[in-house]
Motif scaffolding. Sequence first.
Motif, PDB file in Angstrom:
ATOM      1  N   ARG A 201       0.846  -1.190   0.000  1.00 40.02           N
ATOM      2  CA  ARG A 201       0.000   0.000   0.000  1.00 40.02           C
ATOM      3  C   ARG A 201       0.880   1.237   0.000  1.00 40.02           C
ATOM      4  O   ARG A 201       1.985   1.227   0.548  1.00 40.02           O
ATOM      5  CB  ARG A 201      -0.923  -0.005   1.217  1.00 40.02           C
ATOM      6  CG  ARG A 201      -1.913   1.148   1.257  1.00 40.02           C
ATOM      7  CD  ARG A 201      -2.713   1.138   2.549  1.00 40.02           C
ATOM      8  NE  ARG A 201      -3.562   2.314   2.668  1.00 40.02           N
ATOM      9  CZ  ARG A 201      -4.216   2.667   3.757  1.00 40.02           C
ATOM     10  NH1 ARG A 201      -4.135   1.910   4.835  1.00 40.02           N
ATOM     11  NH2 ARG A 201      -4.958   3.755   3.795  1.00 40.02           N
ATOM     12  N   VAL A 202       0.389   2.303  -0.618  1.00 39.42           N
ATOM     13  CA  VAL A 202       1.080   3.592  -0.620  1.00 39.42           C
ATOM     14  C   VAL A 202       0.130   4.625  -0.043  1.00 39.42           C
ATOM     15  O   VAL A 202      -0.917   4.917  -0.627  1.00 39.42           O
ATOM     16  CB  VAL A 202       1.526   4.009  -2.039  1.00 39.42           C
ATOM     17  CG1 VAL A 202       2.197   5.375  -1.997  1.00 39.42           C
ATOM     18  CG2 VAL A 202       2.476   2.972  -2.617  1.00 39.42           C
ATOM     19  N   SER A 203       0.458   5.153   1.126  1.00 40.19           N
ATOM     20  CA  SER A 203      -0.317   6.228   1.739  1.00 40.19           C
ATOM     21  C   SER A 203       0.667   7.348   2.069  1.00 40.19           C
ATOM     22  O   SER A 203       1.420   7.777   1.198  1.00 40.19           O
ATOM     23  CB  SER A 203      -1.065   5.720   2.972  1.00 40.19           C
ATOM     24  OG  SER A 203      -0.165   5.135   3.891  1.00 40.19           O
ATOM     25  N   SER A 204       0.670   7.853   3.294  1.00 39.99           N
ATOM     26  CA  SER A 204       1.691   8.820   3.668  1.00 39.99           C
ATOM     27  C   SER A 204       3.061   8.169   3.752  1.00 39.99           C
ATOM     28  O   SER A 204       4.082   8.849   3.688  1.00 39.99           O
ATOM     29  CB  SER A 204       1.334   9.461   5.016  1.00 39.99           C
ATOM     30  OG  SER A 204       1.183   8.463   6.012  1.00 39.99           O
ATOM     31  N   SER A 205       3.075   6.854   3.893  1.00 40.28           N
ATOM     32  CA  SER A 205       4.306   6.057   3.870  1.00 40.28           C
ATOM     33  C   SER A 205       4.147   4.919   2.876  1.00 40.28           C
ATOM     34  O   SER A 205       3.046   4.654   2.383  1.00 40.28           O
ATOM     35  CB  SER A 205       4.622   5.501   5.265  1.00 40.28           C
ATOM     36  OG  SER A 205       4.715   6.540   6.221  1.00 40.28           O
ATOM     37  N   ILE A 206       5.249   4.253   2.574  1.00 42.94           N
ATOM     38  CA  ILE A 206       5.243   3.103   1.674  1.00 42.94           C
ATOM     39  C   ILE A 206       5.205   1.831   2.533  1.00 42.94           C
ATOM     40  O   ILE A 206       6.132   1.578   3.317  1.00 42.94           O
ATOM     41  CB  ILE A 206       6.479   3.110   0.754  1.00 42.94           C
ATOM     42  CG1 ILE A 206       6.510   4.397  -0.069  1.00 42.94           C
ATOM     43  CG2 ILE A 206       6.470   1.895  -0.163  1.00 42.94           C
ATOM     44  CD1 ILE A 206       7.764   4.529  -0.930  1.00 42.94           C
ATOM     45  N   HIS A 207       4.152   1.044   2.387  1.00 43.44           N
ATOM     46  CA  HIS A 207       3.988  -0.180   3.164  1.00 43.44           C
ATOM     47  C   HIS A 207       4.449  -1.362   2.317  1.00 43.44           C
ATOM     48  O   HIS A 207       3.919  -1.597   1.223  1.00 43.44           O
ATOM     49  CB  HIS A 207       2.527  -0.357   3.586  1.00 43.44           C
ATOM     50  CG  HIS A 207       2.016   0.769   4.444  1.00 43.44           C
ATOM     51  ND1 HIS A 207       1.955   0.689   5.816  1.00 43.44           N
ATOM     52  CD2 HIS A 207       1.544   2.001   4.118  1.00 43.44           C
ATOM     53  CE1 HIS A 207       1.471   1.816   6.312  1.00 43.44           C
ATOM     54  NE2 HIS A 207       1.210   2.631   5.294  1.00 43.44           N
ATOM     55  N   LEU A 208       5.430  -2.106   2.842  1.00 46.70           N
ATOM     56  CA  LEU A 208       6.019  -3.244   2.133  1.00 46.70           C
ATOM     57  C   LEU A 208       5.622  -4.542   2.812  1.00 46.70           C
ATOM     58  O   LEU A 208       5.359  -4.581   4.019  1.00 46.70           O
ATOM     59  CB  LEU A 208       7.551  -3.126   2.110  1.00 46.70           C
ATOM     60  CG  LEU A 208       8.134  -1.827   1.526  1.00 46.70           C
ATOM     61  CD1 LEU A 208       9.642  -1.808   1.697  1.00 46.70           C
ATOM     62  CD2 LEU A 208       7.762  -1.684   0.066  1.00 46.70           C
ATOM     63  N   ILE A 209       5.564  -5.623   2.027  1.00 49.53           N
ATOM     64  CA  ILE A 209       5.305  -6.957   2.561  1.00 49.53           C
ATOM     65  C   ILE A 209       6.231  -7.945   1.877  1.00 49.53           C
ATOM     66  O   ILE A 209       6.463  -7.873   0.666  1.00 49.53           O
ATOM     67  CB  ILE A 209       3.825  -7.359   2.372  1.00 49.53           C
ATOM     68  CG1 ILE A 209       3.563  -8.702   3.039  1.00 49.53           C
ATOM     69  CG2 ILE A 209       3.417  -7.376   0.908  1.00 49.53           C
ATOM     70  CD1 ILE A 209       2.096  -9.050   3.170  1.00 49.53           C
TER      71      ILE A 209
END
Length: 521
Positions: free
Chosen positions: A285-293
């Motif tokens: 997901r990309v919001s105020s930060s970049i979420h990685l999995i």
Amino acid sequence: MDHEYAGVSPLGAGDGKGAASNAVVLCCECGVAIQPNPANMCVTCLRNHVDITENIPKQAVLHFCRNCERYLQPPNEWIQASLESRELLAICLKKLKGLKDVKLVDAGFIWTEQHSKRIKVKLTVHGEITGGTVLQQVFVVEFTVQNQMCNDCHRTEAKDFWRCLVQVRQRADNKKTFYYLEQLILKHKAHENTLGIKPEHGGLDFFYASDNHARRMVDFLLTMVPGKVTTSKRLISHDIHSNNYNYKYNWSVEIAPVSKDSAVCLSKKLRHQLGNLSPLVLVNRVSSSIHLIDPLTAQIAELTSQVYFRAPFEAICNPKQLVEYVVMDIDVIMEKDRKTYPGQGQVSFKHALCDIWVVRASELGINDNPIHTRSHLGHLLKVGDSVMGYNTGEANINDQEFDKLSPELIPDVILVRKHYDRQTRLSQRVWKIKHLAAEATDERSKYDYHEFLDDLEENEDIRGQVNIYRDTNKTIPIEAEATGGDVPQITLEEMLEDMTLECADDEMGEEGGAEEAEPQL
């Protein structure tokens, strides 16, 4: 002008008792018996001799800008106000100079035809006359609406309408992050003060008349998505006598060139900072930060904008390169059987780790050797399902960090998401979203746009940040109502009602719906 007198208050008269309270006197003008009052005149004679509204104008002018639909509030403020609203009533009352000499009791609009350019306001006032008598009077003021172009619209017509420019760009092959940002702008109405929005290659340009509005837009963008900003200014004119400078300002906002479902390759230093992730991870997901999995361990990490731009990286594989596979066998790994190690980061509880064997959909029935890999999609997949993934062995990857990896660290297939039939999804999609730009014409933009719509249906967190409207031009399929199917859908409770009123010269109240448009980038 007709006036109404509600009565005379005997202020200033003493309070009588007994027979004095029933005493009457004769009017000094007509001789009619009346109750005593300081003026010693009946209501009819007061009407002929006194007018407490003589200093209040009965006609006035309102200036209205047809382009931006605002009214002028002197001296130079333009205010948005609808017909018969409190804001418009306040503007009308401020145009009447004599109201300070009387007490305003009530004010309201009298209905007038919309295209008559007339606005009537009914006022009730109290005024004190000779001897302390308080008189109530009701009268009507008629306002004539005159068209006058405001300064902002005048600059727009003169092609010199902007002083500040905010350029938003995302230099990436996939534009899903940009589409998400567009919906955030619409939801929070961050574009209200823009003079114009112009689509450009790779993004949008926002034009402003004030640098405060432009700075507010820049702050909003940096709060919602990871990005960096550069500023510049250009001298337009200079007055040597008053030492005044006229500049045009420019803010360039660059959004991180990664999107949801993109595959990225992390450097060794960054992997250790994020809890020893695998070298190849997916953008969840990309919001105020970049979420990685991490697809091999279901480990998640969050990358802030400052950390990303300190050592930026680009996607090595984009959703356009996804390949369809068919699940031949799957073995879900229970949480208690997962191996842990010191320094490991947070693990996602929304995903289930599994060992999976897949075959390329185009080779189904031909290739008897399934490919084994590990995936984080064990909670969604079962035998026979279609799944989209990246074939790292055949992908053309040009990345320095990827070239440094040993073959043991590179999986043959990176599974990204479950695949659903495209026609089924389109037939059950009875909703729409709004856009800032016009329709897309190229195939790449259309593909990215439909991928973004799929993400809205599959991810409830992203859907909560977007205004989704019920498409009245489409009907809900009967089979979808009965069974719902396996395809993710958006419920009617999550949709908003969209209504647009279009008024022609000879038609009033004609209702029309806005058609769904795909943005042009």
